[in-house]
Design a protein around this motif. Structure first.
Motif, mmCIF file in Angstrom:
data_model
loop_
_atom_site.group_PDB
_atom_site.id
_atom_site.type_symbol
_atom_site.label_atom_id
_atom_site.label_comp_id
_atom_site.label_asym_id
_atom_site.label_seq_id
_atom_site.Cartn_x
_atom_site.Cartn_y
_atom_site.Cartn_z
ATOM 1 N N ALA A 221 -8.457 -5.366 -0.407
ATOM 2 C CA ALA A 221 -7.252 -5.753 -1.149
ATOM 3 C C ALA A 221 -6.641 -7.044 -0.622
ATOM 4 O O ALA A 221 -5.996 -7.782 -1.381
ATOM 5 N N PHE B 70 0.826 -1.205 0.000
ATOM 6 C CA PHE B 70 0.000 0.000 0.000
ATOM 7 C C PHE B 70 0.865 1.262 0.000
ATOM 8 O O PHE B 70 1.829 1.358 0.764
ATOM 9 N N HIS C 253 -12.212 4.694 4.647
ATOM 10 C CA HIS C 253 -11.472 4.430 3.410
ATOM 11 C C HIS C 253 -10.354 3.419 3.660
ATOM 12 O O HIS C 253 -10.233 2.417 2.943
ATOM 13 N N ASN C 254 -9.530 3.674 4.667
ATOM 14 C CA ASN C 254 -8.398 2.786 4.943
ATOM 15 C C ASN C 254 -8.858 1.360 5.249
ATOM 16 O O ASN C 254 -8.303 0.384 4.729
ATOM 17 N N GLY D 6 -3.775 -0.237 -2.948
ATOM 18 C CA GLY D 6 -4.516 1.012 -2.891
ATOM 19 C C GLY D 6 -3.699 2.079 -2.193
ATOM 20 O O GLY D 6 -2.625 1.808 -1.655
ATOM 21 N N THR E 23 -11.674 -0.151 4.482
ATOM 22 C CA THR E 23 -12.301 -0.788 3.320
ATOM 23 C C THR E 23 -11.261 -1.190 2.282
ATOM 24 O O THR E 23 -11.311 -2.303 1.738
ATOM 25 N N VAL E 24 -10.301 -0.308 2.013
ATOM 26 C CA VAL E 24 -9.264 -0.604 1.024
ATOM 27 C C VAL E 24 -8.381 -1.763 1.475
ATOM 28 O O VAL E 24 -8.090 -2.682 0.706
ATOM 29 N N LEU F 29 -3.522 4.693 0.879
ATOM 30 C CA LEU F 29 -4.068 4.893 2.215
ATOM 31 C C LEU F 29 -3.794 6.305 2.700
ATOM 32 O O LEU F 29 -2.810 6.925 2.322
ATOM 33 N N PHE G 34 -14.798 0.166 -4.296
ATOM 34 C CA PHE G 34 -13.607 -0.684 -4.228
ATOM 35 C C PHE G 34 -13.597 -1.659 -5.412
ATOM 36 O O PHE G 34 -14.586 -2.307 -5.685
#
Length: 317
Positions: A299, A240, A291-292, A268, A294-295, A270, A317
C-alpha cells in the motif's frame, strides 16, 4: 490351542501401555491467539490448546467468561501475555496463579528492549508480537513453560521450538526485504491505535495511532485534528484499519482530510491485537505478520509478492 490363545492375550495386554494407555495431551489454555499458536507450534501433538480470545477480539478490554474460568480451572497450564495487555483480567490471573500453573510469557522479554507505555509510567507497550525478534523470546518462554509442565517431552518441545524459530527468522528476513523497498518519504504508518511501535522501530517507520497503546484510551478531537494536518502536510495517501478495533475514528480521519481537499484511502486491514480466522494461514502468527508486512509495504509503494512471503495469503494484494 489353549496355551497359544493365552500367550496371544498376554501379548495384547503387554502392548496396551504403548497405545491405549499413552499419556494424554497436556491441556493448555492461552489468553490470546498469538500465544495459543506458539503453544501449538512448540507443543505439537503433546498439547491440546484452547485460546480464549478469537479473531476480532480486543485483549485490552476482554473479561473472562464463565466458560473461560471452567477451562482454566481444568487446564494443566495457563499461558497469558502480561505487560498489562489483558488489563481487565490481570487480577484474575494473579489470583488463579495461587492455585494453578499460570505463566505470563511476555514478561520474560528484557525490559530494556521494551517501549514505555504512553498512559502508565510503570508499564510497557505490550505489543511485542509485532517484532519477530522480540517474539522469539516469548516462544522460548512458552517452550520453557511446556517443558516444566511435561519434562519427559523436553526433546520434542526443543525440536519443535527450533523449527518455529527458524520460521520466525525467515519472516523477519522477508519483512526487511519488503519494507525497505517502500520509498523513504512514504514510511509513515497511520493506524487505529498505537499497536505498531515495535514494528516501526524494527523497520524504520514512523507510526501514528489515533488512540494510544491501549484501545481504552480516548481518541480526542485534538488528536484527530493533528493527524488530519499530518496527512495533508505530508500528502499521505493511505491509512490502515485494524481487525480488532472499530474503524469509526479512522473514518473521521479520512473525512477530515477530505474536508481539506486531500484524498486518503484505506491501505488495507491489519491484524493488530488478534489473528485471522482459525484454520487459515492468517490465523497463525507467521501468517498474521506476513499479511501485515505485505499489505503495508504494498500500500505504501513497494513491489510485493501477490500472496505474501510463502504464497499462502488468502487474498492477493
Amino acid at each position: 490351542m489353549i496355551r497359544r490363545s493365552f500367550f496371544a492375550a498376554l501379548t495384547f495386554v503387554v502392548a496396551l501401555p504403548l497405545t491405549v494407555w499413552a499419556e494424554a495431551p497436556l491441556k493448555v489454555v492461552a489468553s490470546t491467539g498469538m500465544i495459543a499458536d506458539a503453544a501449538r507450534q512448540v507443543g505439537g501433538d503433546q498439547v491440546e490448546v484452547q485460546g480464549l480470545m478469537g479473531p476480532g477480539v480486543d485483549p485490552h478490554a476482554y473479561r473472562q467468561t464463565r466458560s473461560d474460568i471452567v477451562a482454566m480451572t481444568r487446564a494443566d497450564l495457563i499461558l497469558w501475555h502480561g505487560l498489562y495487555l489483558e488489563a481487565q483480567m490481570e487480577d484474575f490471573f494473579h489470583d488463579l496463579g495461587r492455585k494453578r500453573t499460570v505463566v505470563a510469557v511476555a514478561e520474560s522479554v528484557d525490559k530494556s528492549k521494551l517501549r514505555a507505555h504512553d498512559d502508565y509510567a510503570d508499564k510497557f507497550d505490550p505489543h511485542v508480537w509485532m517484532s519477530p525478534a522480540l517474539w522469539r523470546d516469548v516462544v522460548v518462554e512458552v517452550q520453557k513453560a511446556l517443558t516444566e509442565a511435561r519434562p519427559e517431552a523436553a526433546d520434542i518441545f526443543n525440536t519443535n521450538a527450533q523449527a518455529h524459530l527458524a520460521e520466525i527468522d525467515q519472516l523477519e528476513a522477508y519483512a526487511k526485504q519488503a519494507l525497505v523497498a517502500v520509498p523513504e518519504n512514504n514510511r509513515i504508518l497511520v493506524t487505529a491505535h498505537d499497536a505498531f511501535g515495535y514494528f516501526g522501530a524494527d523497520y524504520g517507520y514512523e507510526v501514528m495511532g489515533i488512540q494510544g497503546i491501549s484501545t481504552q484510551s480516548e481518541a480526542g478531537l485534538n488528536r484527530i485534528g493533528e493527524l488530519v494536518d499530518t496527512l495533508v502536510d505530508k500528502q499521505l495517501k493511505a491509512v490502515f484499519v485494524e481487525s480488532s478495533v472499530s474503524d469509526r475514528s479512522m473514518r473521521a480521519l479520512i473525512e477530515g482530510a477530505a474536508a481539506k481537499g486531500h484524498e486518503v484511502g484505506v491501505g488495507g486491514e491489519l491484524y493488530s491485537d488478534a489473528m485471522g480466522e482459525p484454520g487459515t494461514y492468517e490465523g497463525t502468527y507467521i501468517g498474521m505478520l506476513d499479511h501485515n508486512i505485505t499489505v503495508i509495504a504494498g500500500a505504501l509503494g513497494a513491489e510485493v509478492p501477490d500472496r505474501g512471503m510463502n504464497g499462502r495469503l488468502s487474498a492477493g494484494f
